[in-house]
Scaffold this motif. Structure first.
Motif, PDB file in Angstrom:
ATOM      1  N   UNK A 281      20.589  78.085  68.955  1.00 31.92           N
ATOM      2  CA  UNK A 281      21.487  78.051  67.799  1.00 31.92           C
ATOM      3  C   UNK A 281      22.955  78.113  68.200  1.00 31.92           C
ATOM      4  N   UNK A 282      23.290  79.018  69.108  1.00 30.00           N
ATOM      5  CA  UNK A 282      24.691  79.171  69.486  1.00 30.00           C
ATOM      6  C   UNK A 282      25.247  77.918  70.158  1.00 30.00           C
ATOM      7  N   UNK A 283      24.565  77.343  71.174  1.00 26.60           N
ATOM      8  CA  UNK A 283      25.104  76.104  71.765  1.00 26.60           C
ATOM      9  C   UNK A 283      25.173  74.945  70.773  1.00 26.60           C
ATOM     10  N   UNK A 284      24.191  74.848  69.869  1.00 30.32           N
ATOM     11  CA  UNK A 284      24.198  73.752  68.899  1.00 30.32           C
ATOM     12  C   UNK A 284      25.293  73.905  67.860  1.00 30.32           C
ATOM     13  N   UNK A 285      25.853  75.108  67.740  1.00 27.07           N
ATOM     14  CA  UNK A 285      26.898  75.369  66.747  1.00 27.07           C
ATOM     15  C   UNK A 285      28.293  75.294  67.350  1.00 27.07           C
ATOM     16  N   UNK A 286      28.427  74.758  68.562  1.00 24.54           N
ATOM     17  CA  UNK A 286      29.722  74.737  69.242  1.00 24.54           C
ATOM     18  C   UNK A 286      30.830  74.088  68.408  1.00 24.54           C
ATOM     19  N   UNK A 287      30.613  72.925  67.772  1.00 20.87           N
ATOM     20  CA  UNK A 287      31.716  72.345  66.971  1.00 20.87           C
ATOM     21  C   UNK A 287      32.213  73.274  65.863  1.00 20.87           C
ATOM     22  N   UNK A 288      31.295  73.919  65.168  1.00 18.99           N
ATOM     23  CA  UNK A 288      31.699  74.844  64.108  1.00 18.99           C
ATOM     24  C   UNK A 288      32.375  76.085  64.683  1.00 18.99           C
ATOM     25  N   UNK A 289      31.906  76.540  65.839  1.00 21.95           N
ATOM     26  CA  UNK A 289      32.522  77.704  66.478  1.00 21.95           C
ATOM     27  C   UNK A 289      33.964  77.389  66.858  1.00 21.95           C
ATOM     28  N   UNK A 290      34.203  76.194  67.387  1.00 17.46           N
ATOM     29  CA  UNK A 290      35.564  75.812  67.764  1.00 17.46           C
ATOM     30  C   UNK A 290      36.465  75.734  66.536  1.00 17.46           C
ATOM     31  N   UNK A 291      35.925  75.239  65.436  1.00 14.39           N
ATOM     32  CA  UNK A 291      36.697  75.228  64.193  1.00 14.39           C
ATOM     33  C   UNK A 291      37.012  76.644  63.739  1.00 14.39           C
TER      34      UNK A 291
ATOM     35  N   UNK B 264      13.600  71.543  63.925  1.00 17.22           N
ATOM     36  CA  UNK B 264      12.564  71.123  64.859  1.00 17.22           C
ATOM     37  C   UNK B 264      12.759  71.765  66.231  1.00 17.22           C
ATOM     38  N   UNK B 265      14.031  71.981  66.603  1.00 15.61           N
ATOM     39  CA  UNK B 265      14.305  72.640  67.874  1.00 15.61           C
ATOM     40  C   UNK B 265      13.788  74.081  67.854  1.00 15.61           C
ATOM     41  N   UNK B 266      13.987  74.738  66.725  1.00 16.58           N
ATOM     42  CA  UNK B 266      13.554  76.133  66.610  1.00 16.58           C
ATOM     43  C   UNK B 266      12.033  76.225  66.616  1.00 16.58           C
ATOM     44  N   UNK B 267      11.373  75.319  65.895  1.00 13.92           N
ATOM     45  CA  UNK B 267       9.914  75.324  65.872  1.00 13.92           C
ATOM     46  C   UNK B 267       9.346  75.036  67.254  1.00 13.92           C
ATOM     47  N   UNK B 268       9.979  74.098  67.968  1.00 11.91           N
ATOM     48  CA  UNK B 268       9.515  73.777  69.315  1.00 11.91           C
ATOM     49  C   UNK B 268       9.680  74.967  70.246  1.00 11.91           C
ATOM     50  N   UNK B 269      10.813  75.677  70.116  1.00 13.96           N
ATOM     51  CA  UNK B 269      11.051  76.843  70.974  1.00 13.96           C
ATOM     52  C   UNK B 269      10.047  77.946  70.677  1.00 13.96           C
ATOM     53  N   UNK B 270       9.763  78.159  69.398  1.00 17.66           N
ATOM     54  CA  UNK B 270       8.788  79.187  69.041  1.00 17.66           C
ATOM     55  C   UNK B 270       7.387  78.823  69.524  1.00 17.66           C
ATOM     56  N   UNK B 271       7.058  77.557  69.471  1.00 19.76           N
ATOM     57  CA  UNK B 271       5.733  77.136  69.935  1.00 19.76           C
ATOM     58  C   UNK B 271       5.568  77.349  71.430  1.00 19.76           C
ATOM     59  N   UNK B 272       6.693  77.384  72.154  1.00 18.88           N
ATOM     60  CA  UNK B 272       6.644  77.628  73.595  1.00 18.88           C
ATOM     61  C   UNK B 272       6.851  79.098  73.943  1.00 18.88           C
ATOM     62  N   UNK B 273       6.849  79.961  72.902  1.00 15.10           N
ATOM     63  CA  UNK B 273       6.915  81.387  73.134  1.00 15.10           C
ATOM     64  C   UNK B 273       8.293  81.967  73.302  1.00 15.10           C
ATOM     65  N   UNK B 274       9.317  81.276  72.833  1.00 14.56           N
ATOM     66  CA  UNK B 274      10.686  81.785  72.956  1.00 14.56           C
ATOM     67  C   UNK B 274      10.881  82.997  72.058  1.00 14.56           C
ATOM     68  N   UNK B 275      11.605  83.977  72.571  1.00  9.17           N
ATOM     69  CA  UNK B 275      11.926  85.169  71.790  1.00  9.17           C
ATOM     70  C   UNK B 275      13.060  84.858  70.806  1.00  9.17           C
ATOM     71  N   UNK B 276      13.233  85.763  69.837  1.00  4.85           N
ATOM     72  CA  UNK B 276      14.297  85.566  68.837  1.00  4.85           C
ATOM     73  C   UNK B 276      15.667  85.530  69.490  1.00  4.85           C
ATOM     74  N   UNK B 277      15.908  86.411  70.454  1.00  5.49           N
ATOM     75  CA  UNK B 277      17.199  86.423  71.144  1.00  5.49           C
ATOM     76  C   UNK B 277      17.434  85.122  71.895  1.00  5.49           C
ATOM     77  N   UNK B 278      16.380  84.545  72.477  1.00  4.17           N
ATOM     78  CA  UNK B 278      16.525  83.274  73.181  1.00  4.17           C
ATOM     79  C   UNK B 278      16.843  82.143  72.211  1.00  4.17           C
ATOM     80  N   UNK B 279      16.212  82.160  71.049  1.00  2.00           N
ATOM     81  CA  UNK B 279      16.494  81.125  70.044  1.00  2.00           C
ATOM     82  C   UNK B 279      17.941  81.232  69.559  1.00  2.00           C
TER      83      UNK B 279
END
Length: 258
Positions: A174-184, A154-169
């Motif tokens: 995606x990168x900030x939301x994946x912080x726990x997995x990145x730390x692992x 839903x976050x990705x769909x909302x960002x795309x609806x507001x005109x976010x570019x792929x790099x911004x998404x």
């Protein structure tokens, strides 16, 4: 009050950790002293420390070589691994075609690749950096890919609806939301990178802690061997402490769910 006092631990985790390490050291000292294990197989802890500090200059130079190679390998393992995991987890075509291949390669013992590396780039530091980076790349990439796939669409769909570019998404959602997995991935990848560098030094090298361990093993200098192993444990322990510090910083920054 009664509930809080019952749930409070009798011994703090930090104290319990130090007690556990103290027990290991005592057992390490007593087992060969009591003749339960021949000293040629297990040198007492005190003898290992004495032998190591008597030749500390040699071990310090070797530790510097290993640390430099490990730091270089971590840069490649973390950087390329995080980018690859971000792409593998977010791009459907790559996720369906390449992610299973990456998982399968990770299951293969990478030690079989090192003879090829030495043939291509020699036994210098380059082969250690490449081999260590390969060891750390796969757990880092797979952890980030797994974290990216858990991001709420839903976050990705909302960002795309507001005109976010792929790099911004990718880098702002995606990168900030994946912080726990990145730390692992940082923790597992860091440990695997250290293993890769030391193993490479043990197989074919002219310097480093792994080289000293192998050299002393062939000369049956058991105390020096265990001091080298002790230094490797210290090095990996410091790396884990650094990652834990990063984890606490990100935990304080990461927004808590309400």
């Amino acid at each position: 009050m009664g509930r809080d006092s019952c749930e409070a631990p009798f011994i703090s985790p930090a104290t319990l950790r130090w007690l556990f390490l103290a027990v290991i050291v005592v057992v390490w000292e007593l087992v060969p002293r009591l003749g339960l294990v021949p000293s040629v197989m297990l040198a007492p802890a005190s003898e290992a420390m004495i032998a190591g500090f008597q030749d500390f200059g040699t071990f310090a130079r070797a530790l510097g070589i290993t640390f430099g190679q490990l730091a270089s390998a971590l840069i490649f393992a973390y950087g390329i691994g995080a980018l690859a995991g971000l792409l593998l987890g977010s791009v459907y075509f790559l996720r369906e075609t390449l992610l299973p291949i990456v998982s399968s390669i990770y299951a293969v013992p990478l030690v079989i690749v090192y003879p090829l590396l030495t043939a291509w780039v020699g036994i210098g530091p380059e082969s250690k950096v490449i081999f260590g980076a390969l060891y750390g790349f796969f757990p880092m990439a797979l952890s980030v890919a797994a974290g990216v796939q858990t991001v709420d669409r839903q976050y990705i769909l909302a960002a795309r609806s507001m005109g976010a570019r792929t790099s911004q998404i990718l880098f702002q959602i995606m990168l900030p939301a994946s912080v726990p997995s990145i730390l692992s991935g940082l923790r597992i990848g860091g440990a695997m990178t250290a293993i890769g560098v030391v193993v490479a030094e043990m197989m074919a090298a002219t310097g480093g802690i792994g080289f000293l361990i192998t050299q002393n093993r062939t000369m049956f200098n058991t105390a020096e061997v265990y001091f080298g192993i002790f230094l490797v444990l210290i090095l990996t322990g410091l790396l884990d402490m650094f990652i834990r510090l990063m984890e606490r910083c990100f935990t304080n920054w990461y927004p808590k769910e309400t």
